[in-house]
Design a protein around this motif. Structure first.
Motif, short mmCIF file in Angstrom:
data_model
loop_
_atom_site.label_atom_id
_atom_site.label_comp_id
_atom_site.label_asym_id
_atom_site.label_seq_id
_atom_site.Cartn_x
_atom_site.Cartn_y
_atom_site.Cartn_z
N PRO A 88 1.23 -1.10 -0.06
CA PRO A 88 0.06 0.51 0.09
C PRO A 88 0.94 1.40 0.14
CG PRO A 88 0.11 -0.76 2.11
CD PRO A 88 0.75 -2.15 1.49
N LYS A 89 0.58 2.26 -0.59
CA LYS A 89 0.64 3.44 -0.76
C LYS A 89 0.69 4.12 0.62
CE LYS A 89 -0.33 4.86 -5.35
NZ LYS A 89 -0.97 5.21 -6.39
N ILE A 90 2.12 4.91 0.92
CA ILE A 90 2.06 5.51 2.39
C ILE A 90 1.30 6.76 2.28
CG2 ILE A 90 3.79 7.21 3.91
CD1 ILE A 90 5.45 5.23 2.62
N GLY A 91 0.59 6.74 3.47
CA GLY A 91 -0.49 8.21 3.49
C GLY A 91 -1.53 7.72 2.75
N LYS A 92 -1.97 6.75 2.63
CA LYS A 92 -3.24 6.26 1.99
C LYS A 92 -4.28 5.44 2.57
CE LYS A 92 -5.82 5.20 -2.87
NZ LYS A 92 -5.96 6.68 -3.12
N TRP A 93 -5.60 5.92 2.78
CA TRP A 93 -6.42 5.15 3.62
C TRP A 93 -7.16 3.92 2.87
CZ3 TRP A 93 -7.17 4.35 8.22
CH2 TRP A 93 -6.52 5.68 9.41
N TYR A 94 -6.78 1.92 2.95
CA TYR A 94 -7.58 1.43 2.44
C TYR A 94 -8.74 0.85 3.33
CZ TYR A 94 -3.38 2.11 -0.38
OH TYR A 94 -2.08 2.18 -1.56
N ARG A 95 -9.58 0.13 2.36
CA ARG A 95 -10.66 -0.47 3.15
C ARG A 95 -10.21 -2.33 3.11
NH1 ARG A 95 -13.92 -0.58 -0.80
NH2 ARG A 95 -13.75 -2.97 -1.93
N VAL A 96 -10.58 -3.17 4.37
CA VAL A 96 -9.89 -3.83 4.77
C VAL A 96 -11.45 -5.54 4.63
CG1 VAL A 96 -8.40 -5.66 5.92
CG2 VAL A 96 -7.34 -3.46 5.28
N SER A 97 -11.68 -5.66 4.03
CA SER A 97 -12.58 -6.79 4.04
C SER A 97 -12.90 -8.46 4.03
CB SER A 97 -13.68 -5.94 3.12
OG SER A 97 -13.56 -6.12 1.72
N ASP A 98 -13.72 -8.93 3.50
CA ASP A 98 -13.43 -10.20 3.76
C ASP A 98 -14.45 -10.99 3.72
OD1 ASP A 98 -13.14 -13.52 4.42
OD2 ASP A 98 -11.00 -12.57 3.63
N SER A 99 -14.66 -11.89 3.30
CA SER A 99 -16.38 -12.84 2.96
C SER A 99 -16.66 -12.74 4.30
CB SER A 99 -16.49 -13.40 1.90
OG SER A 99 -15.29 -14.44 1.89
N VAL A 100 -15.54 -13.28 5.82
CA VAL A 100 -16.20 -13.23 7.28
C VAL A 100 -16.93 -12.50 7.42
CG1 VAL A 100 -15.05 -15.73 6.90
CG2 VAL A 100 -14.37 -13.96 7.51
N MET A 101 -16.64 -10.92 7.08
CA MET A 101 -16.41 -10.35 8.53
C MET A 101 -17.36 -9.56 7.63
SD MET A 101 -12.76 -8.35 7.54
CE MET A 101 -13.23 -6.99 8.48
N LYS A 102 -18.52 -9.22 8.96
CA LYS A 102 -19.85 -9.18 8.58
C LYS A 102 -20.07 -8.17 10.20
CE LYS A 102 -21.05 -13.91 10.35
NZ LYS A 102 -22.22 -14.91 9.92
N ASP A 103 -21.28 -7.06 10.52
CA ASP A 103 -21.89 -6.56 10.70
C ASP A 103 -22.86 -7.46 11.77
OD1 ASP A 103 -24.44 -6.01 9.74
OD2 ASP A 103 -23.93 -4.12 9.36
#
Length: 383
Positions: free
Chosen positions: A36-51
């Motif tokens: 990932p680039k320094i200073g940039k925000w990213y989303r981290v997701s996966d099929s097992v992740m849920k609310d």
């Protein structure tokens, strides 16, 4: 009239455009990729992740230029039984975690990109709150809603956290961080205390400088262990350490026993935290409400906890002077690390919470504001 309606229409259209731009450029982060680039925000997701309602969930990550990492757990209530599940006392659905995360990142607190912040160039791992389980659950809680319908509350906090950490460690190149801070506010503060050992055992065992800062996360509840085992279905590595009615203290005790003085432990709170007092009132009396007498009890509970904190060599920052929302009664604000006031120098302490935290990370651990637990607050009239 037509001209007025046209103006209103133009204003509404402008608002919609602004909201769309906010969603595209602020809420909608790109997915984390290798390198990932320094200073940039990213989303981290996966099929097992849920609310909590079974919808999608994601954590957020930003890589910094320094070899230091902050792992930040957002707060938002707790579900311990059918009543609290029905009352929706926790954040759910994708948009709410995103909005909360953006508030956390952009309103000027510890995780914000504040120029001159000592954490400005740190890597950030941010966990929005959406599961009602202090980020520690793996189970499904079946309950009946207010309309008599059978529902499931997905206490998926630990599963979300584990899946996100696995991805980040594989893709971000931060596994050899020399300094790590685990922190969180309210429910996220409990989450930070609960998961700090997991973080240092499984992801950053070689960090020379280990730190935990719990912001405004203490309430006495006889059923913490039962809730973690049977409602949240937290792992045994967590539930085995819950032994008293003070979950926060149990976790701090475990960390001190395991790591000795190789970890800096910190706890901060206001003297008469209106939200913690309200939750404490519910746990003890079944009433989710707060007044000055309830705040009095919270202040006394805090006072009685200080010797326990000090026995575990926990550094403390106790503060007041910030009101409980717009409530005119003598109660104090709940949490501080997500807000710009974290940088504010308090008159009583001649120190800001951020300065105190930075000092502790650098090995200078001190207490501030302990005498405030004895402060007498005048009762307001005409409540």
């Amino acid at each position: 009239m037509k001209k007025a309606l046209r103006i209103i229409g133009i204003i509404l259209a402008a608002i919609l455009v602004i909201l769309l731009l906010v969603y595209i450029f602020i809420l909608n982060y790109p997915k984390l990729k290798k390198g990932p680039k320094i200073g940039k925000w990213y989303r981290v997701s996966d099929s097992v992740m849920k609310d909590s309602e079974g919808g999608s969930y994601h954590a957020l990550f930003k890589k910094g230029s320094e070899n230091k990492v902050m792992i930040y757990f957002a707060g938002g209530g707790v579900s311990v039984n059918e009543e609290t599940a029905r009352d929706d006392t926790y954040n759910t659905k994708l948009v709410k975690p995103d909005l909360l995360a953006n508030t956390t990142m952009n309103m000027g607190g510890l995780a914000s990109d504040v120029e001159g912040s000592p954490f400005e160039n740190w890597s950030m791992i941010l966990f929005p709150y959406a599961t009602g389980d202090f980020h520690s659950g793996t189970g499904e809680f079946h309950y009946t809603d207010k309309d008599g319908k059978e529902k499931i509350l997905y206490h998926n906090g630990y599963t979300n956290y584990t899946a996100a950490m696995k991805q980040i460690m594989e893709k971000a190149g931060i596994e050899n961080a020399d300094t790590v801070l685990v922190t969180g506010y309210s429910a996220g503060g409990w989450g930070a205390a609960i998961l700090a050992d997991d973080i240092y055992t499984n992801y950053f065992p070689n960090a020379a400088n280990k730190n935990l800062f719990v912001d405004s996360s203490m309430a006495l509840f006889d059923d913490w262990h039962d809730t973690a085992v049977n409602v949240w279905q937290s792992p045994e590595s967590i539930t085995d350490n819950i032994r008293t009615d003070n979950l926060t203290m149990d976790m701090l005790r475990h960390l001190r026993e395991k790591y000795g003085n190789d970890i800096h432990l910190l706890y901060g709170t206001s003297t008469r935290d209106g939200d913690l007092a309200k939750v404490q009132n519910y746990f003890q009396n079944g009433i989710m409400d707060v007044d000055e007498s309830v705040a009095d009890k919270y202040q006394q509970t805090l006072k009685e906890a200080i010797p326990q904190f000090k026995e575990l060599n926990v550094s403390l920052f106790i503060w007041d002077g910030l009101g409980y929302y717009d409530d005119p009664r003598n109660m104090t604000s709940h949490t501080i690390i997500a807000m710009p006031v974290v940088w504010l120098t308090f008159e009583e302490q001649n120190k800001s919470v951020a300065e105190w935290l930075t000092d502790a990370i650098n090995g200078k651990l001190n207490d501030y504001g302990l005498d405030l637990v004895d402060k007498v607050y005048e009762k307001t009239e005409n409540k």
